[in-house]
Design a protein around this motif. Structure first.
Motif, PDB file in Angstrom:
ATOM      1  N   GLY A  28      48.732  43.313  57.563  1.00 61.31           N
ATOM      2  CA  GLY A  28      48.500  41.870  57.475  1.00 61.31           C
ATOM      3  C   GLY A  28      47.691  41.568  56.223  1.00 61.31           C
ATOM      4  N   ILE A  29      48.177  40.647  55.398  1.00 65.16           N
ATOM      5  CA  ILE A  29      47.484  40.325  54.148  1.00 65.16           C
ATOM      6  C   ILE A  29      46.224  39.527  54.467  1.00 65.16           C
ATOM      7  CG2 ILE A  29      47.676  39.170  51.904  1.00 65.16           C
ATOM      8  CD1 ILE A  29      50.701  39.555  52.083  1.00 65.16           C
ATOM      9  N   GLN A  30      45.094  39.992  53.926  1.00 63.42           N
ATOM     10  CA  GLN A  30      43.816  39.334  54.133  1.00 63.42           C
ATOM     11  C   GLN A  30      43.318  38.629  52.873  1.00 63.42           C
ATOM     12  OE1 GLN A  30      43.757  39.414  57.678  1.00 63.42           O
ATOM     13  NE2 GLN A  30      41.576  39.350  57.190  1.00 63.42           N
ATOM     14  N   CYS A  31      43.596  39.213  51.713  1.00 67.14           N
ATOM     15  CA  CYS A  31      43.123  38.630  50.453  1.00 67.14           C
ATOM     16  C   CYS A  31      44.003  39.117  49.310  1.00 67.14           C
ATOM     17  CB  CYS A  31      41.649  38.990  50.199  1.00 67.14           C
ATOM     18  SG  CYS A  31      41.355  40.772  50.099  1.00 67.14           S
ATOM     19  N   LEU A  32      43.890  38.418  48.165  1.00 66.67           N
ATOM     20  CA  LEU A  32      44.669  38.766  46.975  1.00 66.67           C
ATOM     21  C   LEU A  32      43.766  38.754  45.745  1.00 66.67           C
ATOM     22  CD1 LEU A  32      47.867  36.505  47.347  1.00 66.67           C
ATOM     23  CD2 LEU A  32      47.651  38.922  47.933  1.00 66.67           C
ATOM     24  N   GLU A  33      44.202  39.479  44.733  1.00 65.46           N
ATOM     25  CA  GLU A  33      43.613  39.394  43.398  1.00 65.46           C
ATOM     26  C   GLU A  33      44.749  39.617  42.405  1.00 65.46           C
ATOM     27  OE1 GLU A  33      41.686  38.132  41.737  1.00 65.46           O
ATOM     28  OE2 GLU A  33      40.157  39.302  40.716  1.00 65.46           O
ATOM     29  N   CYS A  34      44.658  38.943  41.281  1.00 64.44           N
ATOM     30  CA  CYS A  34      45.740  39.027  40.303  1.00 64.44           C
ATOM     31  C   CYS A  34      45.162  39.020  38.900  1.00 64.44           C
ATOM     32  CB  CYS A  34      46.699  37.842  40.487  1.00 64.44           C
ATOM     33  SG  CYS A  34      48.160  37.925  39.407  1.00 64.44           S
ATOM     34  N   PHE A  35      45.726  39.899  38.082  1.00 63.09           N
ATOM     35  CA  PHE A  35      45.417  39.871  36.667  1.00 63.09           C
ATOM     36  C   PHE A  35      46.686  40.237  35.906  1.00 63.09           C
ATOM     37  CE2 PHE A  35      44.312  42.069  32.709  1.00 63.09           C
ATOM     38  CZ  PHE A  35      43.677  41.031  32.051  1.00 63.09           C
TER      39      PHE A  35
END
Length: 838
Positions: A28-35
């Motif tokens: 289950g996705i809880q958080c994201l980060e993107c660069f």
């Protein structure tokens, strides 16, 4: 997605985790980060998953194009709470199990030099320019045990606490912007300065932990979930510069992607404008859990899916708004993004949007607003000309419209052209107003010929003769190959001639007007074509054209036609002898030209005066036979009396054998033959009044004795005639003051009684007596004036003056040392030599 036509963001699914039986309820996705192209997922089963997005140049973000990279299992339980990338060091910071761990961004291996930071409930990374230049970044953490905020400096291989900020309550959310930290506790929002440690309370709230929102809005501004479901913008100074946004109560997350605010609810994502606080778009997102800001929009995620919402380019947004005739919103959006666009790009976009807004008003018949917008937006006039069916021929084949709006709606004008001529007439009038407004400005510099051609066709179609004529007589860029047929087809031949003339084709212009005057062309727009031809010829510098059309002009009307010579500029006149040759067959024109030379140019040439006198004689003699001709005899007599330059003998030879007796007498008088002149008037003309008038006129400029001599000569002529009594007596009675009685008495016949000349004698005596009395009166006045001066002198000579020893001259201020001195009327003394300066 909702059915709203306008889209600020485009939604694309970029990742989908397919469910496997053994993984049920574990992933289950809880958080994201993107660069850049690296996307990191933090799951509820303590896993960090690296995803690699397709290149942005490809543009396809479908799930099949997103590749899964490495995964890192952190433990057997507990969810990953936060992920933050630190590209400066290729670090990925992970908050899991109340600890912050540093992983390598690509291998996801732990960074050995950076030990876990324990007891952390929240953290944020601040990427300020100053710390990046120093080779480090700042990180803010909140303690899970103590009410403290720790400020860390993070390097490539170490991190250390540099400051602590105590709080009165545990933080539940925080956001960082530079040195400013915004913290939410269980019941209020605070602003903290991480450098000074100062704190400022903003406002309270009553949200539970899941509804508390603190996010950076950029440029020293934070977005908070305020009381009463208001999205509040707060500057780092603690003030609000934007109005609050009313949003739903069930907001889970909010992010700012200028100029929009995106709010997430369990089933839908709403897009609000920061410029007018209105909802612009809604996107369906079932089971959505959170949002992550990216460089070109946001990422939204559910338990197993990730969606990209990319910001539609501003240009496309504005075009969409204009296409929906939401003009004010389009302009508001444009003004709102001004500060974030390159200056050149903004100016071009502003022009395009302003023009598109103008088209909206244009098709709504809001002509005044459309005109201002078209001018402000520097609309290429050809864009507007293109919309009019009958005007398209004015444009070159190489012109292409930059506005799809115009192409599509141009058909509407074509329908009006065919079906509703009244409304279409209003559109034509607007076209004329706009083209006149931009004509001669920089706006039409690249298409001045098209503008002038369109105006010409427009005026022809509207029947506006005045404006049409003004256009063609002023400097213009009308193309003859386009405009000449249009004028000929509509019988606008007079304007055609003016167009030829403005393009330097004067001979074509004159020929065209001559055809109108001769009836070959029909054009009622000018009531005096002939007069216009004459005026034009009088102003032309090309004298060959004047010579070519001189005969035609004089044949039509000698009196007006001669003006082609007399109305020319002083430095551009034809040679006089050449004009005489041209006027040889036109006597009236010749007379008018000679009058021009003598009266207007003050010619003193004998040939001009003599020729005019002879022409007057010929014309006067002709008038005796043709009563409809105007009289010139008065002009002839005036010339003979006044002019000093004509050849008297030549003119006399011409008139002596004619019935022009008065003129003969004048010419004899000019030769000094006054007796013969009076003989002609008395014996041939038989007109005593004319003879008496001759004496008066001939005596002008001479003394009284000369007039008396002329009258005596006339009296002698009367007395020598067969029946002199009545004429002689009338002459004496009419001029009693002019005759000397003693001389008259000597000439009168002895047979005349005193009674016959009593009236003359009485008048003469009275005149003599009156003159004598006038002389005596003048002498008496002169004696009185002399006496007054003598009295003044005597009074002055009897005055006693006191001359002191040190008396000074009034003029030179030196002492009066000599016995002689002078005195003025005021009694002031001076040297005799100083009287000239007083």
């Amino acid at each position: 997605m909702s059915a709203m036509a306008f889209k600020a963001f485009t939604k694309t699914q970029i990742y989908e985790k397919h469910e496997a039986p053994k993984e049920k309820d574990k992933f289950g996705i809880q958080c994201l980060e993107c660069f850049d192209r690296n996307l990191y997922i933090g799951t509820k089963n303590a896993t960090v998953q690296h995803l690699i997005l397709p290149s942005s140049t490809i543009g396809d973000l479908s799930p099949g194009k997103t590749r899964e990279g490495r995964a890192r299992k952190l433990g057997s339980s507990n969810a990953v709470v936060q992920l933050r990338a630190v590209p400066l060091f290729n670090h990925l910071l992970v908050l899991w199990d109340r600890s912050v761990t540093a992983l390598n961004m690509f291998s996801l291996e732990p960074v050995p030099a950076l030990k876990k930071i324990q007891q952390v409930s929240l953290f944020e990374v601040c990427d300020s320019l100053l710390t990046a230049q120093a080779g480090c970044v700042e990180m803010v953490t909140s303690s899970s045990r103590r009410r403290l905020i720790h400020i860390y400096v993070v390097g490539v291989d170490k991190w250390e606490v540099v400051k602590e900020v105590p709080l009165h309550q545990d933080p539940v959310a925080l956001a960082v912007d530079g040195t400013s930290l915004c913290v939410a506790t269980c019941d209020r929002y605070l602003l903290c300065d991480v450098e000074t440690g100062s704190k400022e309370e903003l406002f309270p709230h009553n949200h539970n932990r899941q509804r508390v929102i603190v996010t950076s809005a950029g440029r020293g501004e934070f977005l908070l979930n305020g009381p009463e479901s208001l999205g509040m913008f707060v500057m780092k100074t603690g003030i609000c510069q934007r109005p609050p946004l009313q949003w739903p109560q069930e907001v889970l997350a909010a992010r700012v992607c200028f100029p929009y605010i995106l709010t997430l609810q369990p089933q839908v994502l709403s897009v609000y404008s920061m410029l007018d606080q209105q909802c612009k778009q809604t996107v369906s997102l079932h089971g959505a859990k959170g949002l992550l800001s990216t460089s070109d929009g946001v990422l939204a995620f559910t338990e197993r899916d990730i969606f990209s919402l990319r910001l539609v380019p501003v240009e496309e947004q504005i075009q969409a708004l204009v296409g929906q005739e939401r003009v004010e919103e389009a302009l508001l959006l444009l003004d709102g993004v001004q500060s974030r666009c390159p200056l050149d790009s903004y100016k071009e976009l502003q022009k395009a949007v302003t023009c598109l807004a103008g088209f909206v008003h244009f098709y709504q018949e809001g002509f005044s607003e459309a005109r201002e917008l078209f001018i402000t937006g520097e609309l290429d006039p050809r864009e507007l000309i293109l919309l009019y069916p009958d005007m398209r021929s004015c444009l070159g084949n190489d012109f292409e419209s930059q506005f799809d709006q115009g192409k599509k709606k141009g058909r509407a004008l074509q329908v009006l052209w065919c079906e509703d001529t009244n409304i279409f007439h209003h559109y034509l009038s607007f076209l004329g107003d706009f083209l006149r407004a931009v004509r001669g400005t920089e706006q039409d510099s690249a298409c001045s010929a098209e503008v002038d051609c369109a105006l010409l066709r427009l005026y022809v179609g509207l029947g506006d003769t005045e404006k049409l004529q003004q256009l063609v007589i002023s400097p213009n860029e009308c193309r003859l190959d386009h405009c000449v047929p249009a004028l000929e087809q509509n019988n606008r031949f007079f304007v055609l001639g003016s167009l030829y003339q403005s393009h330097g084709r004067s001979i074509d212009a004159i020929k065209t007007w001559v055809n109108i005057a001769d009836g070959s062309h029909r054009d009622d727009s000018c009531s005096d074509v002939y007069g216009h031809i004459v005026w034009t010829l009088s102003q032309l510098e090309d004298k060959d054209i004047v010579r070519n059309f001189a005969e035609w002009t004089l044949q039509k009307n000698q009196e007006i036609g001669v003006q082609i010579f007399t109305k020319r500029q002083p430095d551009d006149r034809l040679e006089t002898q050449e004009v005489f040759i041209l006027l040889e067959k036109y006597p009236l024109a010749l007379v008018l030209y000679l009058e021009f030379l003598i009266h207007d140019l003050s010619s003193e040439e004998e040939r001009h005066h003599s020729r005019l006198a002879l022409a007057y004689v010929t014309q006067t003699l002709q008038e005796e036979e043709e009563a409809d001709l105007r009289s010139t005899r008065g002009k002839l007599q005036h010339l003979l009396w006044e002019s000093k330059f004509y050849d008297v003998s030549n003119v006399y030879e011409r008139v002596k054998s004619t019935t022009l007796h008065i003129e003969t007498a004048i010419l004899l008088g000019r030769s000094g033959e006054h007796s013969q002149a009076l003989q002609v008037l008395v014996h041939r003309k038989r007109d005593p009044q004319a003879a008496e008038a001759y004496c008066c006129r001939a005596a002008q400029g001479h003394n009284a004795h000369f007039r008396q001599a002329l009258l005596l000569t006339l009296l002698q002529i009367y007395l020598s005639s067969e029946d002199p009594t009545s004429t002689a007596v009338d002459l004496l009675n009419n001029n009693s003051q002019a005759f000397a009685a003693e001389k008259v008495v000597q000439l009168l016949p002895d047979s005349w009684s005193v009674q016959l000349v009593s009236r003359f004698l009485v008048g003469s005596v009275r005149a003599t007596l009156h003159q004598s009395r006038i002389v005596k009166l003048q002498k008496a006045l002169a004696r009185a004036e002399l006496m007054r001066h003598k009295v003044t002198w005597m009074q002055a000579s009897k005055t006693i003056f006191r001359l002191d020893k040190e008396q000074k001259c009034k003029v030179c201020q030196r002492v009066l040392a000599e016995p002689q001195f002078a005195c003025n009327l005021h009694g002031e003394l001076m040297h005799v030599g100083c009287t000239g300066f007083f």
